[in-house]
Design a protein around this motif. Structure first.
Motif, PDB file in Angstrom:
ATOM      1  N   ALA A   1     -77.911 -54.608  -8.173  1.00  0.00           N
ATOM      2  CA  ALA A   1     -76.625 -55.156  -7.756  1.00  0.00           C
ATOM      3  C   ALA A   1     -76.644 -56.684  -7.790  1.00  0.00           C
ATOM      4  O   ALA A   1     -75.639 -57.320  -8.142  1.00  0.00           O
ATOM      5  CB  ALA A   1     -76.264 -54.663  -6.356  1.00  0.00           C
ATOM      6  N   VAL A   2     -77.774 -57.285  -7.421  1.00  0.00           N
ATOM      7  CA  VAL A   2     -77.902 -58.743  -7.477  1.00  0.00           C
ATOM      8  C   VAL A   2     -77.830 -59.219  -8.923  1.00  0.00           C
ATOM      9  O   VAL A   2     -77.146 -60.194  -9.250  1.00  0.00           O
ATOM     10  CB  VAL A   2     -79.220 -59.196  -6.823  1.00  0.00           C
ATOM     11  CG1 VAL A   2     -79.473 -60.682  -7.079  1.00  0.00           C
ATOM     12  CG2 VAL A   2     -79.179 -58.915  -5.323  1.00  0.00           C
ATOM     13  N   VAL A   3     -78.513 -58.509  -9.819  1.00  0.00           N
ATOM     14  CA  VAL A   3     -78.499 -58.885 -11.235  1.00  0.00           C
ATOM     15  C   VAL A   3     -77.097 -58.731 -11.805  1.00  0.00           C
ATOM     16  O   VAL A   3     -76.597 -59.612 -12.529  1.00  0.00           O
ATOM     17  CB  VAL A   3     -79.505 -58.033 -12.026  1.00  0.00           C
ATOM     18  CG1 VAL A   3     -79.401 -58.330 -13.517  1.00  0.00           C
ATOM     19  CG2 VAL A   3     -80.924 -58.282 -11.526  1.00  0.00           C
ATOM     20  N   ALA A   4     -76.428 -57.626 -11.492  1.00  0.00           N
ATOM     21  CA  ALA A   4     -75.077 -57.403 -12.000  1.00  0.00           C
ATOM     22  C   ALA A   4     -74.125 -58.485 -11.502  1.00  0.00           C
ATOM     23  O   ALA A   4     -73.285 -58.989 -12.261  1.00  0.00           O
ATOM     24  CB  ALA A   4     -74.579 -56.019 -11.592  1.00  0.00           C
ATOM     25  N   GLY A   5     -74.247 -58.855 -10.226  1.00  0.00           N
ATOM     26  CA  GLY A   5     -73.398 -59.921  -9.693  1.00  0.00           C
ATOM     27  C   GLY A   5     -73.676 -61.256 -10.345  1.00  0.00           C
ATOM     28  O   GLY A   5     -72.759 -62.038 -10.608  1.00  0.00           O
ATOM     29  N   ALA A   6     -74.947 -61.530 -10.637  1.00  0.00           N
ATOM     30  CA  ALA A   6     -75.313 -62.779 -11.300  1.00  0.00           C
ATOM     31  C   ALA A   6     -74.701 -62.848 -12.703  1.00  0.00           C
ATOM     32  O   ALA A   6     -74.228 -63.903 -13.135  1.00  0.00           O
ATOM     33  CB  ALA A   6     -76.834 -62.902 -11.386  1.00  0.00           C
ATOM     34  N   VAL A   7     -74.701 -61.724 -13.406  1.00  0.00           N
ATOM     35  CA  VAL A   7     -74.100 -61.692 -14.746  1.00  0.00           C
ATOM     36  C   VAL A   7     -72.612 -62.002 -14.673  1.00  0.00           C
ATOM     37  O   VAL A   7     -72.085 -62.773 -15.488  1.00  0.00           O
ATOM     38  CB  VAL A   7     -74.348 -60.318 -15.408  1.00  0.00           C
ATOM     39  CG1 VAL A   7     -73.455 -60.125 -16.637  1.00  0.00           C
ATOM     40  CG2 VAL A   7     -75.810 -60.174 -15.794  1.00  0.00           C
ATOM     41  N   GLU A   8     -71.913 -61.443 -13.689  1.00  0.00           N
ATOM     42  CA  GLU A   8     -70.473 -61.725 -13.570  1.00  0.00           C
ATOM     43  C   GLU A   8     -70.220 -63.201 -13.289  1.00  0.00           C
ATOM     44  O   GLU A   8     -69.287 -63.799 -13.839  1.00  0.00           O
ATOM     45  CB  GLU A   8     -69.854 -60.864 -12.464  1.00  0.00           C
ATOM     46  CG  GLU A   8     -69.938 -59.369 -12.702  1.00  0.00           C
ATOM     47  CD  GLU A   8     -69.377 -58.944 -14.048  1.00  0.00           C
ATOM     48  OE1 GLU A   8     -68.270 -59.375 -14.405  1.00  0.00           O
ATOM     49  OE2 GLU A   8     -70.062 -58.167 -14.751  1.00  0.00           O
ATOM     50  N   GLU A   9     -71.052 -63.804 -12.462  1.00  0.00           N
ATOM     51  CA  GLU A   9     -70.877 -65.232 -12.178  1.00  0.00           C
ATOM     52  C   GLU A   9     -71.170 -66.081 -13.402  1.00  0.00           C
ATOM     53  O   GLU A   9     -70.472 -67.068 -13.679  1.00  0.00           O
ATOM     54  CB  GLU A   9     -71.761 -65.641 -11.000  1.00  0.00           C
ATOM     55  CG  GLU A   9     -71.845 -67.152 -10.732  1.00  0.00           C
ATOM     56  CD  GLU A   9     -70.535 -67.808 -10.292  1.00  0.00           C
ATOM     57  OE1 GLU A   9     -70.571 -69.001  -9.913  1.00  0.00           O
ATOM     58  OE2 GLU A   9     -69.469 -67.148 -10.328  1.00  0.00           O
ATOM     59  N   LEU A  10     -72.189 -65.724 -14.161  1.00  0.00           N
ATOM     60  CA  LEU A  10     -72.488 -66.466 -15.389  1.00  0.00           C
ATOM     61  C   LEU A  10     -71.358 -66.315 -16.399  1.00  0.00           C
ATOM     62  O   LEU A  10     -70.998 -67.280 -17.099  1.00  0.00           O
ATOM     63  CB  LEU A  10     -73.812 -65.995 -15.984  1.00  0.00           C
ATOM     64  CG  LEU A  10     -75.058 -66.452 -15.230  1.00  0.00           C
ATOM     65  CD1 LEU A  10     -76.277 -65.639 -15.662  1.00  0.00           C
ATOM     66  CD2 LEU A  10     -75.310 -67.946 -15.449  1.00  0.00           C
TER      67      LEU A  10
ATOM     68  N   THR B   1     -74.357 -65.732  -5.872  1.00  0.00           N
ATOM     69  CA  THR B   1     -74.083 -64.823  -4.757  1.00  0.00           C
ATOM     70  C   THR B   1     -72.587 -64.566  -4.571  1.00  0.00           C
ATOM     71  O   THR B   1     -72.221 -63.709  -3.772  1.00  0.00           O
ATOM     72  CB  THR B   1     -74.647 -65.383  -3.440  1.00  0.00           C
ATOM     73  OG1 THR B   1     -73.952 -66.596  -3.090  1.00  0.00           O
ATOM     74  CG2 THR B   1     -76.138 -65.676  -3.565  1.00  0.00           C
ATOM     75  N   ARG B   2     -71.743 -65.272  -5.292  1.00  0.00           N
ATOM     76  CA  ARG B   2     -70.305 -65.071  -5.107  1.00  0.00           C
ATOM     77  C   ARG B   2     -69.848 -63.785  -5.814  1.00  0.00           C
ATOM     78  O   ARG B   2     -70.495 -63.313  -6.748  1.00  0.00           O
ATOM     79  CB  ARG B   2     -69.509 -66.277  -5.615  1.00  0.00           C
ATOM     80  CG  ARG B   2     -69.197 -66.252  -7.088  1.00  0.00           C
ATOM     81  CD  ARG B   2     -68.086 -67.208  -7.482  1.00  0.00           C
ATOM     82  NE  ARG B   2     -68.556 -68.583  -7.615  1.00  0.00           N
ATOM     83  CZ  ARG B   2     -67.917 -69.628  -7.106  1.00  0.00           C
ATOM     84  NH1 ARG B   2     -66.793 -69.449  -6.444  1.00  0.00           N
ATOM     85  NH2 ARG B   2     -68.387 -70.846  -7.280  1.00  0.00           N
ATOM     86  N   ASP B   3     -68.709 -63.267  -5.394  1.00  0.00           N
ATOM     87  CA  ASP B   3     -68.082 -62.150  -6.098  1.00  0.00           C
ATOM     88  C   ASP B   3     -67.202 -62.746  -7.189  1.00  0.00           C
ATOM     89  O   ASP B   3     -66.104 -63.228  -6.927  1.00  0.00           O
ATOM     90  CB  ASP B   3     -67.250 -61.299  -5.133  1.00  0.00           C
ATOM     91  CG  ASP B   3     -66.540 -60.148  -5.841  1.00  0.00           C
ATOM     92  OD1 ASP B   3     -66.777 -59.949  -7.054  1.00  0.00           O
ATOM     93  OD2 ASP B   3     -65.738 -59.454  -5.185  1.00  0.00           O
TER      94      ASP B   3
END
Length: 403
Positions: A272-281, A336-338
């Motif tokens: 979930a942390v990796v997936a969230g990081a991808v969305e932020e990038l 860490t942001r959504d």
């Protein structure tokens, strides 16, 4: 609309020393109004500057994606000739034909189908990292890792022999290079189109479990011509290759320049942390820096402005993804942001078909590369890195790294 001296040219130049941020002039225009005029090759067009307005207008049926319409605001001064209509794929068509062709190839990009590819993608990434670790240093991450990752994944999905990758690597780069003469880009498209036409013929004779075999079956059923099938292949090959490789390299550079954020990603094995990081990038690094381009096909009012049939209209997702009314402190990279509301993949009928595949690829890459090479760092200063200002897709020409 008529040209005036007050209308700024588009695209605009990024600020020196701020390669990850949209051009500051774009940000100022966003602050001024939701709809502003800019000039594309001397012709004034509308630009939609804000997130909510882009989400509302992109799916509007009064706006066309057909690049062959007269005065369409293209990415090159010379418009595509009508003779190229069959070779560019459904992405630049309007419904209902766009929807019909898109449905014929949508199944392989369904989330469950793409998730089933994750172990194979992981194997590709691990093998390429093994080769990095066994090879010389420094090494160009673009040619040694980013391009081969994207190439091998899209080859496996489509059923394209990986040994032919050099040909479509060159073609993909040429198709994205808006600085090339139109004739050169057309010749690149024709060349790769002929290759894929032959491959569709091979799949008709000997089908496999791949996307091009599925497209070939549509030819057999009479729903597509061979050349239509080849055009779809060109679209999927170029869209799934150049975009992902640019994002891998540019994302890595951004993380190396933000070591605190890189540490958050490197030290976590939580999917979930990796997936969230991808969305932020994806939000922070919008690589389409020439905007989604459309044309108004019937008069209507929006935001107190009259948009007339024939007017060009641009949707720059880089500033939409930095809209402060949607994303707090938008110019800050914060893994860490959504960031799931970003519109990097577009919205509406023309939203990117391959976004599930892109997400899985990037999750595997960004969740693996820095854990396996924890001391990865750039081998040259930032001011020695060349950025793709001449391409419809933003990224870096090369990224020398070491560890």
């Amino acid at each position: 609309m008529t040209t005036t001296e007050s209308v700024p040219d588009y695209p605009m130049t990024r600020a020196a020393g701020c390669p990850f941020d949209p051009p500051p002039q774009l940000t100022r225009l966003q602050q001024e109004a939701p709809l502003v005029k800019v000039a594309v090759f001397g012709k004034p067009v509308w630009m939609v500057t804000r997130y909510d307005d882009q989400r509302q207008l992109l799916p509007d049926q009064r706006i066309s994606a057909d690049v062959f319409r007269p005065d369409f605001p293209g990415t090159t001064r010379d418009p595509l000739p009508e003779s190229e209509r069959g070779s560019v794929g459904f992405i630049v068509m309007d419904d209902p034909e766009h929807a019909r062709l898109r449905r014929l190839v949508s199944a392989p990009f369904a989330i469950k189908r793409v998730e089933a590819m994750r172990p194979r993608i992981q194997g590709i990434v691990d093998r390429l990292i093994d080769q990095l670790l066994d090879g010389p240093r420094p090494v160009d991450l673009v040619t040694a890792f980013a391009l081969p990752t994207a190439s091998q994944v899209i080859c496996e999905l489509l059923g394209v022999p990986y040994e032919d990758r050099d040909a479509f690597d060159r073609a993909g780069s040429q198709l994205a290079n808006v600085g090339l003469p139109m004739e050169d880009r057309i010749q690149a498209r024709i060349g790769i189109g002929k290759y894929l036409d032959k491959l569709v013929g091979d799949k008709l004779a000997d089908p496999g479990d791949d996307l091009l075999s599925g497209v070939a079956e549509q030819v057999r059923a009479g729903r597509l011509t061979r050349w239509d099938a080849a055009g779809i292949g060109v679209l999927l090959l170029s869209a799934g290759h150049e975009t992902t490789s640019n994002m891998i390299a540019l994302g890595t550079l951004a993380l190396l320049e933000h070591p605190g954020q890189l540490e958050l990603l490197r030290d976590s094995d939580d999917p979930a942390v990796v997936a969230g990081a991808v969305e932020e990038l994806l939000r922070y690094l919008t690589i389409n820096h020439h905007s989604r381009r459309r044309q108004v096909i019937e008069d209507f009012e929006y935001g107190g402005r009259l948009l007339k049939a024939g007017d060009g209209i641009l949707f720059p997702s880089d500033i939409a993804n930095r809209d402060p009314s949607v994303f707090a402190e938008p110019d800050r990279l914060d893994l860490t942001r959504d960031a799931s509301r970003h519109i990097t993949f577009g919205v509406g009928p023309h939203a990117c078909l391959g976004q599930p595949l892109a997400r899985v690829e990037l999750q595997v890459v960004f969740g693996t590369l820095y854990r396996r090479i924890p001391t990865l760092r750039s081998a040259v200063p930032m001011d020695h890195i060349g950025f793709k200002q001449d391409s419809a897709l933003y990224g870096v020409h090369s990224l020398p790294v070491t560890w």
